[in-house]
Design a protein around this motif. Structure first.
Motif, PDB file in Angstrom:
ATOM      1  N   PHE A 101       7.364  10.021  -6.281  1.00 14.43           N
ATOM      2  CA  PHE A 101       5.996  10.438  -5.965  1.00 14.43           C
ATOM      3  C   PHE A 101       5.175  10.545  -7.244  1.00 14.43           C
ATOM      4  CE2 PHE A 101       3.158  14.013  -4.159  1.00 14.43           C
ATOM      5  CZ  PHE A 101       2.216  13.091  -3.734  1.00 14.43           C
ATOM      6  N   LYS A 102       5.785  11.082  -8.296  1.00 14.53           N
ATOM      7  CA  LYS A 102       5.103  11.171  -9.593  1.00 14.53           C
ATOM      8  C   LYS A 102       4.724   9.773 -10.086  1.00 14.53           C
ATOM      9  CE  LYS A 102       7.404  11.520 -13.392  1.00 14.53           C
ATOM     10  NZ  LYS A 102       8.293  12.005 -14.484  1.00 14.53           N
ATOM     11  N   LEU A 103       5.664   8.838  -9.998  1.00 19.11           N
ATOM     12  CA  LEU A 103       5.386   7.462 -10.431  1.00 19.11           C
ATOM     13  C   LEU A 103       4.292   6.831  -9.584  1.00 19.11           C
ATOM     14  CD1 LEU A 103       9.012   6.116 -11.083  1.00 19.11           C
ATOM     15  CD2 LEU A 103       7.278   6.716 -12.782  1.00 19.11           C
ATOM     16  N   LEU A 104       4.307   7.114  -8.285  1.00 17.95           N
ATOM     17  CA  LEU A 104       3.273   6.572  -7.397  1.00 17.95           C
ATOM     18  C   LEU A 104       1.890   7.040  -7.816  1.00 17.95           C
ATOM     19  CD1 LEU A 104       2.487   5.031  -4.799  1.00 17.95           C
ATOM     20  CD2 LEU A 104       2.798   7.188  -3.554  1.00 17.95           C
ATOM     21  N   LEU A 105       1.780   8.322  -8.147  1.00 18.20           N
ATOM     22  CA  LEU A 105       0.481   8.861  -8.562  1.00 18.20           C
ATOM     23  C   LEU A 105       0.041   8.274  -9.896  1.00 18.20           C
ATOM     24  CD1 LEU A 105       0.856  12.610  -7.508  1.00 18.20           C
ATOM     25  CD2 LEU A 105      -0.307  10.755  -6.304  1.00 18.20           C
ATOM     26  N   GLN A 184       7.058   8.531   7.567  1.00 17.83           N
ATOM     27  CA  GLN A 184       8.199   7.812   6.999  1.00 17.83           C
ATOM     28  C   GLN A 184       9.509   8.550   7.272  1.00 17.83           C
ATOM     29  OE1 GLN A 184       8.619   4.856   5.409  1.00 17.83           O
ATOM     30  NE2 GLN A 184       6.480   4.324   5.763  1.00 17.83           N
ATOM     31  N   ILE A 185       9.501   9.869   7.103  1.00 16.80           N
ATOM     32  CA  ILE A 185      10.718  10.645   7.316  1.00 16.80           C
ATOM     33  C   ILE A 185      11.103  10.657   8.792  1.00 16.80           C
ATOM     34  CG2 ILE A 185      11.749  12.943   7.150  1.00 16.80           C
ATOM     35  CD1 ILE A 185      10.009  13.420   4.679  1.00 16.80           C
ATOM     36  N   ALA A 186      10.113  10.783   9.675  1.00 14.95           N
ATOM     37  CA  ALA A 186      10.401  10.808  11.116  1.00 14.95           C
ATOM     38  C   ALA A 186      11.035   9.495  11.573  1.00 14.95           C
ATOM     39  CB  ALA A 186       9.119  11.081  11.896  1.00 14.95           C
ATOM     40  N   GLN A 187      10.616   8.392  10.964  1.00 12.62           N
ATOM     41  CA  GLN A 187      11.122   7.081  11.380  1.00 12.62           C
ATOM     42  C   GLN A 187      12.403   6.665  10.657  1.00 12.62           C
ATOM     43  OE1 GLN A 187       8.030   4.005  11.324  1.00 12.62           O
ATOM     44  NE2 GLN A 187       6.471   5.567  11.648  1.00 12.62           N
ATOM     45  N   HIS A 188      12.495   7.019   9.372  1.00 14.62           N
ATOM     46  CA  HIS A 188      13.594   6.486   8.563  1.00 14.62           C
ATOM     47  C   HIS A 188      14.379   7.539   7.801  1.00 14.62           C
ATOM     48  CE1 HIS A 188      11.660   2.652   9.444  1.00 14.62           C
ATOM     49  NE2 HIS A 188      10.531   3.104   8.903  1.00 14.62           N
ATOM     50  N   GLY A 189      14.038   8.810   7.957  1.00 14.07           N
ATOM     51  CA  GLY A 189      14.733   9.858   7.228  1.00 14.07           C
ATOM     52  C   GLY A 189      14.240   9.978   5.797  1.00 14.07           C
ATOM     53  N   VAL A 190      14.757  10.958   5.073  1.00 15.08           N
ATOM     54  CA  VAL A 190      14.342  11.181   3.690  1.00 15.08           C
ATOM     55  C   VAL A 190      14.724   9.990   2.812  1.00 15.08           C
ATOM     56  CG1 VAL A 190      14.599  12.665   1.654  1.00 15.08           C
ATOM     57  CG2 VAL A 190      14.474  13.698   3.930  1.00 15.08           C
ATOM     58  N   ASP A 191      15.892   9.410   3.054  1.00 18.66           N
ATOM     59  CA  ASP A 191      16.300   8.236   2.277  1.00 18.66           C
ATOM     60  C   ASP A 191      15.342   7.078   2.512  1.00 18.66           C
ATOM     61  OD1 ASP A 191      18.466   9.393   1.008  1.00 18.66           O
ATOM     62  OD2 ASP A 191      19.894   8.812   2.572  1.00 18.66           O
ATOM     63  N   GLY A 192      14.834   6.983   3.735  1.00 18.39           N
ATOM     64  CA  GLY A 192      13.849   5.941   4.022  1.00 18.39           C
ATOM     65  C   GLY A 192      12.563   6.160   3.255  1.00 18.39           C
ATOM     66  N   LEU A 193      12.155   7.422   3.110  1.00 18.42           N
ATOM     67  CA  LEU A 193      10.964   7.740   2.315  1.00 18.42           C
ATOM     68  C   LEU A 193      11.184   7.355   0.859  1.00 18.42           C
ATOM     69  CD1 LEU A 193       8.204   9.087   1.816  1.00 18.42           C
ATOM     70  CD2 LEU A 193       9.429  11.272   1.560  1.00 18.42           C
ATOM     71  N   ILE A 194      12.378   7.650   0.341  1.00 15.18           N
ATOM     72  CA  ILE A 194      12.691   7.304  -1.050  1.00 15.18           C
ATOM     73  C   ILE A 194      12.623   5.795  -1.240  1.00 15.18           C
ATOM     74  CG2 ILE A 194      14.501   7.322  -2.807  1.00 15.18           C
ATOM     75  CD1 ILE A 194      15.454   9.996  -1.563  1.00 15.18           C
ATOM     76  N   THR A 195      13.175   5.061  -0.290  1.00 11.72           N
ATOM     77  CA  THR A 195      13.132   3.591  -0.362  1.00 11.72           C
ATOM     78  C   THR A 195      11.696   3.092  -0.316  1.00 11.72           C
ATOM     79  OG1 THR A 195      15.299   3.391   0.713  1.00 11.72           O
ATOM     80  CG2 THR A 195      13.874   1.453   0.759  1.00 11.72           C
ATOM     81  N   LEU A 197       8.907   4.681  -1.180  1.00 15.71           N
ATOM     82  CA  LEU A 197       8.203   5.003  -2.427  1.00 15.71           C
ATOM     83  C   LEU A 197       8.678   4.123  -3.573  1.00 15.71           C
ATOM     84  CD1 LEU A 197       8.233   8.926  -2.243  1.00 15.71           C
ATOM     85  CD2 LEU A 197       6.273   7.409  -1.877  1.00 15.71           C
ATOM     86  N   THR A 198       9.984   3.880  -3.645  1.00 14.71           N
ATOM     87  CA  THR A 198      10.536   3.046  -4.709  1.00 14.71           C
ATOM     88  C   THR A 198       9.992   1.626  -4.617  1.00 14.71           C
ATOM     89  OG1 THR A 198      12.573   4.357  -4.733  1.00 14.71           O
ATOM     90  CG2 THR A 198      12.654   2.176  -5.753  1.00 14.71           C
ATOM     91  N   GLN A 199       9.985   1.072  -3.414  1.00 11.70           N
ATOM     92  CA  GLN A 199       9.475  -0.298  -3.228  1.00 11.70           C
ATOM     93  C   GLN A 199       7.985  -0.374  -3.526  1.00 11.70           C
ATOM     94  OE1 GLN A 199      10.643  -1.199   0.823  1.00 11.70           O
ATOM     95  NE2 GLN A 199      12.708  -1.851   0.208  1.00 11.70           N
ATOM     96  N   ARG A 200       7.244   0.660  -3.115  1.00 11.07           N
ATOM     97  CA  ARG A 200       5.801   0.668  -3.394  1.00 11.07           C
ATOM     98  C   ARG A 200       5.542   0.730  -4.890  1.00 11.07           C
ATOM     99  NH1 ARG A 200       1.495  -1.656  -2.889  1.00 11.07           N
ATOM    100  NH2 ARG A 200      -0.430  -0.440  -2.961  1.00 11.07           N
ATOM    101  N   ASN A 201       6.327   1.515  -5.608  1.00 11.64           N
ATOM    102  CA  ASN A 201       6.168   1.600  -7.061  1.00 11.64           C
ATOM    103  C   ASN A 201       6.501   0.274  -7.733  1.00 11.64           C
ATOM    104  OD1 ASN A 201       5.241   4.278  -7.414  1.00 11.64           O
ATOM    105  ND2 ASN A 201       7.308   5.079  -7.164  1.00 11.64           N
ATOM    106  N   GLN A 202       7.499  -0.416  -7.217  1.00  9.70           N
ATOM    107  CA  GLN A 202       7.850  -1.730  -7.778  1.00  9.70           C
ATOM    108  C   GLN A 202       6.722  -2.722  -7.553  1.00  9.70           C
ATOM    109  OE1 GLN A 202      11.542  -2.471  -5.700  1.00  9.70           O
ATOM    110  NE2 GLN A 202      12.793  -1.350  -7.199  1.00  9.70           N
TER     111      GLN A 202
END
Length: 208
Positions: A101-105, A184-195, A197-202
């Motif tokens: 989230f920090k990287l996204l901002l 994101q969490i409701a659909q894919h869980g916390v790990d899905g949110l991490i994925t 955010l990571t992909q968006r940052n990339q």
């Protein structure tokens, strides 16, 4: 210069430096003083660093880490954005979400930093009780005669005041991202949110 006058001059210099340090510390101890001081330091560096103005993400990240992060509680911000899902996340998941989230901002606002040139910042009168531990510092960025609202929400910690939410043009950062994180969490869980955010940052790092 004899030893006695030299010693007196040296002591006077130390006293002056201590007084300046004390004044700066006192200034930083108030929420509005801290915001003014940190903002001024950031603006000075941005306006003098051509690499930042060119959008160099490495230099922008360095600036954020050195001048901004020490005064922001990203963990608190992320916890409030995640809401009830924070309690069910593991410590490792919390750390990963906070970092991404920090990287996204940083990616999101790096373009804005790169465009800082002759903007001026004005501050509204700060109103708070001495006993308040959660306050808002209101300011505006003047750009070509137009004012952009920029407010900071801070809370008091044993280490001093820390920013945990920002309002840009009437939209508070936590509210902007809260529903997105929840979906994101409701659909894919916390790990899905991490994925996500990571992909968006990339994508953002690649210029996407």
């Amino acid at each position: 210069m004899t030893r006695k006058p030299f010693r007196a001059a040296f002591l006077a210099m130390l006293a002056t430096l201590c007084a300046l340090a004390s004044a700066q510390s006192e200034y930083m101890s108030s929420p509005d003083g801290m915001i003014r001081s940190v903002t001024q330091q950031v603006l000075v560096q941005v306006k003098s660093d051509k690499e930042i103005q060119a959008g160099n993400l490495t230099r922008i990240t360095q600036l954020v880490n050195e001048k901004i992060l020490p005064y922001i509680d990203f963990t608190r911000t992320t916890r409030l954005v995640m809401g009830r899902y924070w309690a069910s996340a593991t410590p490792e998941q919390r750390a990963q979400v906070t970092e991404q989230f920090k990287l996204l901002l940083i990616h999101t606002y790096s373009g804005a930093l790169a465009q800082v040139h002759d903007q001026e910042i004005t501050y509204q009168p700060f109103r708070a009780s001495p006993d308040d531990t959660d306050v808002v510092v209101r300011s505006s960025i003047i750009n070509n005669g137009s004012a952009v609202e920029l407010d900071y929400r801070l809370y008091k910690t044993p280490q001093g005041w820390r920013v945990y939410d920002i309002n840009i043009l009437g939209a508070w950062l936590i509210q902007v991202y809260k529903q997105q994180f929840a979906d994101q969490i409701a659909q894919h869980g916390v790990d899905g949110l991490i994925t996500f955010l990571t992909q968006r940052n990339q994508q953002l790092a690649a210029g996407g």
